[in-house]
Design a protein around this motif. Structure first.
Motif, PDB file in Angstrom:
ATOM      1  N   LEU A   1      -4.504  12.675 -11.382  1.00 57.91           N
ATOM      2  CA  LEU A   1      -3.676  13.765 -10.878  1.00 57.91           C
ATOM      3  C   LEU A   1      -2.202  13.443 -11.088  1.00 57.91           C
ATOM      4  O   LEU A   1      -1.795  12.281 -10.966  1.00 57.91           O
ATOM      5  CB  LEU A   1      -3.934  14.003  -9.382  1.00 57.91           C
ATOM      6  N   SER A   2      -1.427  14.444 -11.418  1.00 58.64           N
ATOM      7  CA  SER A   2       0.012  14.236 -11.571  1.00 58.64           C
ATOM      8  C   SER A   2       0.699  14.136 -10.214  1.00 58.64           C
ATOM      9  O   SER A   2       1.718  13.464 -10.068  1.00 58.64           O
ATOM     10  CB  SER A   2       0.632  15.378 -12.390  1.00 58.64           C
ATOM     11  N   ARG A   3       0.130  14.809  -9.215  1.00 59.90           N
ATOM     12  CA  ARG A   3       0.740  14.805  -7.879  1.00 59.90           C
ATOM     13  C   ARG A   3      -0.280  14.385  -6.820  1.00 59.90           C
ATOM     14  O   ARG A   3      -1.467  14.689  -6.925  1.00 59.90           O
ATOM     15  CB  ARG A   3       1.295  16.185  -7.540  1.00 59.90           C
ATOM     16  N   THR A   4       0.194  13.727  -5.806  1.00 57.56           N
ATOM     17  CA  THR A   4      -0.646  13.288  -4.697  1.00 57.56           C
ATOM     18  C   THR A   4      -1.103  14.496  -3.876  1.00 57.56           C
ATOM     19  O   THR A   4      -0.311  15.412  -3.615  1.00 57.56           O
ATOM     20  CB  THR A   4       0.130  12.313  -3.800  1.00 57.56           C
TER      21      THR A   4
ATOM     22  N   PHE B   1       3.156   8.958  -6.961  1.00 56.74           N
ATOM     23  CA  PHE B   1       3.190   8.004  -5.851  1.00 56.74           C
ATOM     24  C   PHE B   1       4.134   6.849  -6.171  1.00 56.74           C
ATOM     25  O   PHE B   1       4.016   6.211  -7.218  1.00 56.74           O
ATOM     26  CB  PHE B   1       1.778   7.479  -5.570  1.00 56.74           C
ATOM     27  N   LYS B   2       5.067   6.556  -5.279  1.00 58.62           N
ATOM     28  CA  LYS B   2       6.100   5.552  -5.524  1.00 58.62           C
ATOM     29  C   LYS B   2       5.939   4.299  -4.675  1.00 58.62           C
ATOM     30  O   LYS B   2       6.713   3.361  -4.814  1.00 58.62           O
ATOM     31  CB  LYS B   2       7.492   6.159  -5.266  1.00 58.62           C
TER      32      LYS B   2
ATOM     33  N   GLY C   1      -5.647   8.099  -7.858  1.00 64.08           N
ATOM     34  CA  GLY C   1      -5.863   9.105  -8.897  1.00 64.08           C
ATOM     35  C   GLY C   1      -4.775   9.149  -9.941  1.00 64.08           C
ATOM     36  O   GLY C   1      -4.464  10.220 -10.476  1.00 64.08           O
ATOM     37  N   GLY C   2      -4.163   7.998 -10.240  1.00 66.46           N
ATOM     38  CA  GLY C   2      -3.112   7.980 -11.253  1.00 66.46           C
ATOM     39  C   GLY C   2      -1.943   7.089 -10.904  1.00 66.46           C
ATOM     40  O   GLY C   2      -1.058   6.852 -11.729  1.00 66.46           O
TER      41      GLY C   2
ATOM     42  N   GLY D   1     -11.463   3.459  -3.533  1.00 64.29           N
ATOM     43  CA  GLY D   1     -11.437   3.126  -4.958  1.00 64.29           C
ATOM     44  C   GLY D   1     -10.723   4.152  -5.817  1.00 64.29           C
ATOM     45  O   GLY D   1      -9.781   4.819  -5.373  1.00 64.29           O
ATOM     46  N   ASN D   2     -11.167   4.312  -7.052  1.00 64.87           N
ATOM     47  CA  ASN D   2     -10.519   5.214  -8.010  1.00 64.87           C
ATOM     48  C   ASN D   2     -11.092   6.619  -7.918  1.00 64.87           C
ATOM     49  O   ASN D   2     -12.289   6.804  -7.698  1.00 64.87           O
ATOM     50  CB  ASN D   2     -10.682   4.701  -9.434  1.00 64.87           C
TER      51      ASN D   2
END
Length: 590
Positions: A509-512, A561-562, A476-477, A503-504
Motif C-alpha cells: 500500500l502507498s498509504r497506511t 510510514f516514517k 504493507g510497504g 507480519g507482512n
C-alpha cells in the motif's frame, strides 16, 4: 525522382518549403542556393509535368503552352496556395502589382501556418519550438546525462511532477572566467526541487542550501566508456559535493535529494553560468527591485536601489552576489535567486514574450544550448510536453521557499548549516503529499466535498481507552521491521497492550490504513489519534480475529510510514517560521 521535378510538386506538402529564420523571426521560402530568398512570399508560376527548377521562373504564358491541357501541374504557393486557373480567368498581375486574392486562400493559409509554426515555453528553464523543420536543430543542441536509475523514470502527465534544477559553479564557455572557483569540477552550487501539483493548480520551488550538512549515498554512475561504477557515499558533508566531487554526476545529486527529503525526482536539468546570461538576454531582460544600493566587487554587481532592468552579465552578477545583501551568506543569495526566478517567470509568461516568435526562438536556442538534461528528457518533444504541463501554472500559485535549516552547532565560526528537524519534515511531507503552499480554489472546493467531509467525520466522537484498543499490525510497504517497531511503541509507550505483530500484508500500500468494524469506531478513533492518522486513512469495514480468537482492527503500514510515533497526517499549512514568497509578487532585495 528528381527532387526539383515532379516529385516536389506532387508529393511535398507546401509547408515543407518554408523555414523559420531564427535571426528575423520570419518564415522564408526554402529554395536552391542559386535562388535568392525572400521573407515575403511571392506568387509562383505553374510548372509543366517533368519540368525542372529552371522552368519555375519562366513566364506564365510559356508554361501554359508548354504542357497539353490537363497535363500541367500547378506548383502551389507555399503560404497562400493559388487555385488551378480555369479557361477564361484573367491572368494574375505580375509581382509588385495588386490583385484580388481568391477567398479560398484565407483558410488554406491558416492550415499552412499551423503546420509550420508553434511556440512553447516552460517555467524556470524555458524552451520553445517553432516550425517542425527547426526541431532537429534544437534536438542537436541538447546535451544529456544518464539518470542511472536515480529518477522515477520521467515525469507523467497524470501525476505530480518533481524536477531537480541544478546550477553548477563550473567555469565553462567564454566569458565565465570571472565567476566561480577556477578549478571547480562543477558542484551543485544552486539546487531547486520544483514540485508541480497533480492538478497543475499550484507548484512549490524548494531551494536546497549548498552548505547544508547531509549524507550522500552510494551512487551507481555510468562512466564515459559505458560501464557502471559505484561511487562510495559519505556522511556529514556539504550538499554541493553531491555533484562533481569524486566523479559524481547529477544522478548522485538526485539520490542525495531523495535521501534528504524522501522525494524522488522525475527528471533533472543542469545549467552553468551561461544559462543565466543567455536566457535573460533572450527574453530581453527582467526587472528586479533593490531596497538599497548594492555594490559587490566579488560578483561584479553595482546597482542603485529601485527597480532595475538586468540581463546578461548583470543578471549573472545579481544571482551570484551574497556579501552585499542580507547577512552576507548563501541563504541571502538564495533569496536573491528566488526573486530573480520570479521575475524570469513573469517575463516568460508575459504577452511580450509568448506572442513574439523571434524572442521565443531565441529562448529556445538559449535554453537548449545552456542545459544538460537527464536521459529521460533528452528531446524537444519531451521538453515540449513538460513545458505544456508547467505552462498551466499561474505565477501566484508558485511558491518559493527554502529547506528549513539552523546554524551548524558544531562550528564556532558559522560556515555551514544543518537541517531544522522541527520544521523541515513538515515541508518535505507537504510536498510529498502534494499539498499546496498557497490557497487554491480547487483545494477549497475539495475540502468541502462530501468525501472529505465524510473522512473528517470519522475522527469525531468518543475514544476508547488505550488499554481497550485491540489491533493486528501488518507491514504493507514500510521498511522491514516497522510492524515490530510500532508494536513495541504502542505497548511500551502508549499502553496499547492488546496489539500484535501479524507480519507482512498480502499487498503493498502507498498509504497506511486502519480497517475496523462499526462497533470498533471508538477504538479506531483512539488509535488514529495516537498514530496521527487522517480520516481518509480510516476504512470502515469488518474486524478480523486475532491470535486469541478475539475481534481486532487491522493496521496496515504503507510506504508513507516514517516510524513509530511519527504523525501520518500531512500538514495543511506551512509553519509560521518558514518564509515563503510567490512568483507573482515583486519583492525588493535588502
Amino acid at each position: 525522382m528528381d527532387a526539383q521535378g515532379r516529385g516536389r510538386a506532387d508529393n511535398i506538402d507546401p509547408a515543407d518549403q518554408w523555414v523559420l529564420n531564427p535571426n528575423t523571426g520570419e518564415y522564408e521560402l526554402r529554395l536552391t542556393p542559386s535562388t535568392p530568398q525572400s521573407a515575403v512570399p511571392r506568387p509562383r508560376r505553374s510548372a509543366s509535368r517533368g519540368a525542372g527548377a529552371s522552368d519555375v521562373g519562366k513566364s506564365t504564358a510559356r508554361s501554359r503552352t508548354a504542357a497539353p491541357p490537363g497535363r500541367g501541374t500547378e506548383v502551389p504557393d507555399p503560404e497562400i496556395p493559388a487555385p488551378r486557373r480555369r479557361r477564361g480567368v484573367p491572368e494574375e498581375p505580375p509581382p509588385g502589382r495588386r490583385g484580388r486574392r481568391p477567398e479560398k486562400k484565407k483558410s488554406r493559409a491558416k492550415k499552412v501556418l499551423l503546420w509550420t509554426g508553434g511556440t512553447m515555453a516552460f517555467v524556470l528553464v524555458a524552451a520553445a519550438g517553432a516550425g517542425y523543420l527547426y526541431i532537429q536543430h534544437l534536438n542537436d543542441n541538447i546535451q544529456s546525462s544518464p539518470d542511472d536509475g536515480a529518477s522515477t523514470g520521467g515525469f507523467n502527465k497524470d501525476k505530480a511532477i518533481n524536477v531537480l534544477v541544478i546550477g553548477t559553479d563550473k567555469r565553462t564557455g567564454a566569458g565565465n572566467k570571472g565567476y566561480g572557483d577556477s578549478g571547480s569540477v562543477g558542484h551543485a552550487d544552486t539546487t531547486i526541487l520544483l514540485h508541480v501539483s497533480k492538478d497543475r493548480t499550484n507548484a512549490t520551488a524548494l531551494s536546497i542550501p549548498r552548505d547544508l550538512i547531509t549524507n550522500i549515498p552510494d551512487c551507481p554512475t555510468t562512466q564515459p566508456d559505458g560501464t557502471t561504477k559505484v561511487i562510495p557515499g559519505t556522511d556529514g558533508v556539504r550538499f554541493n559535493t553531491s555533484l562533481g566531487q569524486d566523479g559524481r554526476t547529477p544522478s548522485c545529486t538526485m539520490r542525495t535529494v531523495t535521501e534528504l527529503t524522501g522525494i524522488t525526482p522525475d527528471n533533472f536539468m543542469v545549467a552553468d553560468f551561461n544559462a543565466v546570461k543567455t536566457l535573460t538576454t533572450a527574453v530581453g531582460g527582467v526587472d528586479v527591485c533593490l531596497a538599497k544600493d548594492i555594490k559587490d566587487p566579488d560578483s561584479h554587481l553595482n546597482l542603485k536601489k529601485g527597480t532595475r532592468h538586468i540581463e546578461g552579465e548583470t543578471a549573472l552578477a545579481f544571482v551570484r552576489t551574497r556579501h552585499a545583501v542580507g547577512f552576507g551568506g548563501d541563504l541571502s543569495r538564495i533569496t536573491l535567486q528566488q526573486q530573480f526566478l520570479s521575475a524570469l517567470m513573469r517575463k516568460l509568461n508575459s504577452n511580450s514574450t509568448l506572442t513574439n516568435p523571434t524572442k521565443m526562438v531565441k529562448v529556445a536556442e538559449a535554453a537548449t544550448k545552456a542545459l544538460t538534461v537527464d536521459s529521460q528528457l533528452d528531446s524537444i518533444s519531451k521538453l515540449k510536453d513538460l513545458g505544456l504541463e508547467m505552462g498551466k501554472l499561474n505565477p501566484k500559485n508558485l511558491t518559493f521557499t527554502t529547506v528549513p535549516v539552523l546554524d551548524n552547532p558544531a562550528e564556532k565560526v558559522k560556515a555551514t548549516v544543518v537541517l531544522n528537524e522541527t520544521t523541515a519534515p513538515t515541508i518535505f511531507q507537504m510536498i510529498k503529499e502534494d499539498v499546496s503552499f498557497t490557497e487554491v480554489a480547487a483545494q477549497k472546493k475539495a475540502a468541502k466535498s462530501k468525501e472529505a467531509a465524510a473522512a473528517a467525520k470519522r475522527l469525531e466522537g468518543t475514544q476508547s481507552a488505550a488499554s481497550e484498543v485491540r489491533v493486528r499490525i501488518l507491514n504493507g510497504g514500510a521498511v522491514a521491521g516497522s510492524a515490530q517497531e510500532t508494536l513495541n511503541w504502542l505497548q511500551n509507550d502508549e499502553g496499547v497492550t492488546k496489539s500484535e505483530n501479524a507480519g507482512n500484508a498480502p499487498a503493498t500500500l502507498s498509504r497506511t490504513t486502519l480497517e475496523y468494524a462499526p462497533d470498533q469506531a471508538d477504538q479506531a478513533r483512539k488509535l488514529a489519534k495516537l498514530m496521527g492518522l487522517s480520516g481518509s486513512a480510516m476504512k470502515p469495514g469488518k474486524s478480523v480475529t486475532n491470535s486469541q480468537g478475539l475481534p481486532a482492527m487491522t493496521l496496515t503500514l504503507g510506504k508513507d510510514f516514517k516510524g513509530a510515533g511519527v504523525s501520518l497526517t500531512a500538514a495543511t499549512k506551512v509553519p509560521d517560521t518558514v518564509s515563503t514568497s510567490t512568483a507573482d509578487k515583486v519583492e525588493c532585495a535588502k
